[in-house]
Motif scaffolding. Structure first.
Motif: not given
Ligand code: COA
Ligand code: AMP
Length: 630
Positions: A538-541, A551-553, A575-577
């Motif tokens: 799981x990533x945090x960007x 964000x979706x792109x 992923x979540x921003x």
């Protein structure tokens, strides 16, 4: 002999114990002694012997009258085919391939990369290298071209042996373009490549560089086995560390032979003539030790399975293979059983097959969760044996010695230390902890035969990664405890390595890829619990301001980037921003706390946190992508 006797002897008299085990191997020149400590804390085993791995895995069984026994059964539900190869056929095929490699200049010590799917030719390529004393490095087919290029530059192969394609359910994996891309990207160029053309896809060969598997063998002299010294590297296998640069684990020839031979009887309770099946892939250590070398050294029949536990065609495929090929010992990863259990919770498929030959099921690669173990015990009616090991060790550190003295199973524990492994639990300061207390699991040096003596061309990294933290010990990177009966429990990793469907992956490597995206300013990757695969990345960007992108792109591009750079095996999709990452005042990202939030566990507010409010932001971001899962 009881387990306790065997284990005590291995620790108190390692030389005597392992010299005795060495009698199971055919030596060109027998070792004068087992352990070499002159370069401690770097230890070596059977260094002054001369031996050949291929001879021990293939030729000697033909000489001993097992030539007509099946050495390999290829069972491919993906191509709807099954075929067997006898030891005699295997010897002839391997000798011919080795002869062709030799004719093109491959010699003892040269490296050869093997990039192949689950077909017998992958084992033949490994054995042909072993026959010549060439050092193979098998690269898993689920890695992308970039990962292959990194390995090409690290081990500098003279040749690469590949197949035209791999077959995943519903998808052909085009190996050749991946291979071409990797060679283009790498600074080191192999002299030539050998391509095994599969009928599902015939690849276009590059003139002057690529040769076809069959044609390059025409008219060549078959090669005999070349003796190598006991410490000669049998192979290099890359595994994930904490950074994007994989670690090249070196496997020494003689220790590998002796230890695997011991394990086949001592741990897996199989002997020459028995059928042994490890449902893994040749690209992983399980595939090296227990699809290829271990069963063949012991004169068993090994199964090369090209399929999945479910969907090829159904959740009964494992049981069909066990029935049809009379498998006695079966080894798989818990994730595979979870996949079967999810599709067939009542075990209906089991009713269609007769598993009378199956004596034991072995699990490894990740923690065996109690639900899965109990389900398998109940449905299969055989002992379910968890065992714990790593790419670095090449064989089990802890397991249940079924061929010596089966120990009572305690669900949640991979049972007891295997011979030669002095397993200790240490506190942060390196002091042994009392039984029952949780700490870092370390193994008192020396490690037993077959384990890594160093990393390929990276001794300083070897010392730093494994030896420096706890002087006198090998640091496993796992945390856990040992109970009052000496049973080992593995609870978690102490580093940033995660385990996805039994595959070991580096979150650091994924972070390096994500950070290369132009819109990503900062990022963190953690492993979150997943009911099927154990963990998922799981990533945090944190995105750069003002890029104007949605964000979706960016997330979609990040997912594609990891797949392209590391490979589909990373299973990177989440992923979540976020605006910022939770950190300590000294700037360290609080990954462990993020894992607890994502898994819905209670956590203590870290005393060193820079700004506690960030944790609420992390919780909100996770909630927006459906975490923690109910
Ligand atoms: N070559 C190319 N791609 C590969 C590959 C290979 N050899 N092996 C896996 N992949 C791809 C898969 O196709 C999948 O791609 P996708 O994202 O397009 O679907 C991705 O890598 C993830 O693979 P995996 O983690 O194996 O998951 P899966 O969805 O294919 O199957 C289960 C998952 C449920 C079947 C899983 O439980 C399983 O059994 N995995 C293998 C376990 C195992 O043997 N581990 C090794 C332990 S030693
Ligand atoms: P690999 O090098 O890919 O074999 O991965 C090794 C790591 O997988 C170990 O260090 C553990 O973290 C984990 N692992 C392997 N087997 C087990 C097991 N039986 N129980 C718990 N964790 C395991």
């Amino acid at each position: 002999m009881t387990y306790a006797d065997v284990y005590r002897r291995s620790i108190e008299d390692p030389n005597g114990f392992w010299m005795e085990q060495a009698q199971g191997i055919d030596w060109v020149e027998a070792p004068s002694t087992a352990l070499f400590s002159d370069n401690a804390p770097l230890y070596e085993w059977f260094k002054d012997a001369q031996v050949n791995t291929c001879w021990n895995a293939v030729d000697r069984h033909v000489e001993a009258g097992r030539g007509e026994q099946l050495a390999i059964i290829h069972d491919s539900p993906i191509t709807h085919s099954t075929k067997g190869i006898t030891y005699r056929e295997l010897r002839d095929r391997v000798a011919s391939l080795a002869g062709a490699l030799r004719a093109k200049g491959v010699e003892k010590g040269d490296r050869v990369i093997i990039y192949m799917p689950m077909i017998p030719e992958a084992l033949e390529a490994m054995l042909a290298c072993a026959r010549l004393g060439a050092v193979h490095s098998v690269v898993f087919g689920g890695f992308a071209a970039h990962e292959l290029a990194v390995r090409i530059d690290d081990c500098k192969p003279k040749a690469i042996i590949a197949a035209s394609c791999g077959l995943e359910p519903g998808r052909v994996v085009h190996y050749k373009p991946l291979l071409d891309g990797a060679i283009d990207a790498a600074s080191h160029k192999p002299d030539f490549t050998v391509i095994f053309q599969r009928e599902q896809e015939v690849a276009k060969l590059t003139e002057g560089r690529d040769v076809a598997w069959h044609t390059f063998q025409y008219g060549v002299e078959p090669a005999e086995c070349v003796p190598v010294s006991g410490d000669h590297p049998a192979y290099i296998l890359y595994t994930s560390g904490t950074t994007g640069q994989p670690k090249g684990v070196v496997r020494p020839t003689a220790g590998h032979l002796v230890a695997l031979n011991w394990s086949m009887k001592g741990l897996y309770n199989v002997e020459a003539g028995d059928v042994f099946w490890a449902a893994s892939d040749v690209g992983w250590v399980v595939g090296h030790s227990y699809i290829c070398y271990g069963p063949l050294i012991a004169g068993c029949t090994t199964i090369v399975f090209e399929g999945k536990p479910v969907g090829t065609p159904d959740a009964g495929t494992f049981w069909r293979v066990i029935q049809n090929h009379k498998v006695k010992s079966f080894f798989t990863a818990p994730t595979a059983l979870r996949a079967i259990k999810r599709e067939d919770p009542q075990g209906e498929f089991l009713k269609e097959y007769n598993l009378k030959n199956l004596q034991t099921l072995y699990l490894a690669g990740e923690r065996a969760d109690p639900d899965t173990v109990k389900w398998a015990q109940e449905k299969l009616g055989v002992p379910v044996i968890d065992h714990w090991w790593q790419t670095e060790t090449g064989w089990a550190i802890a397991g249940n010695p079924m061929g010596i003295e089966p120990m009572p199973v305690k669900i949640g524990s991979p049972t007891v230390a295997m011979p030669g492994y002095d397993v200790q639990v240490l506190d942060e300061g390196g002091h042994p902890l009392p039984r029952g207390e949780l700490g870092a699991i370390a193994i008192k040096l020396p490690l037993p035969p077959g384990t890594l003596p160093t990393l390929w061309n990276a001794e300083a990294r070897f010392r730093k990664s494994y030896l420096d933290h706890f002087p006198g010990y090998y640091e496993t990177g796992d945390a856990g405890y040992v109970d009052a009966d000496g049973y080992v429990y593995i609870m978690a990793r102490t580093d940033d390595v995660i385990n996805v469907a039994g595959h070991r992956l580096s979150t650091g490597a994924m972070e390096e890829v994500l950070a290369s995206h132009p819109d990503v300013g900062e990022c963190a990757v953690i492993g979150v619990s997943d009911p099927l695969k154990g963990q998922l990345p799981m990533s945090f960007l944190c995105l750069n301001k003002g890029s104007g992108r949605t964000n979706d792109d960016v997330i979609r591009e990040c997912v594609a980037l990891v797949r392209d750079q590391i490979g589909p095996v990373a299973a990177f999709k989440l992923a979540c921003v976020v605006d910022r990452l939770p950190k300590t005042r000294s700037g360290k990202i609080l990954r462990a706390t993020m894992v607890k939030i994502a898994d819905g566990e209670d956590y203590k507010m870290p005393a060193t946190i820079d700004d506690p409010a960030i944790l609420d932001e992390i919780t909100a971001a996770l909630t927006s992508v459906g975490y923690p899962r109910p």
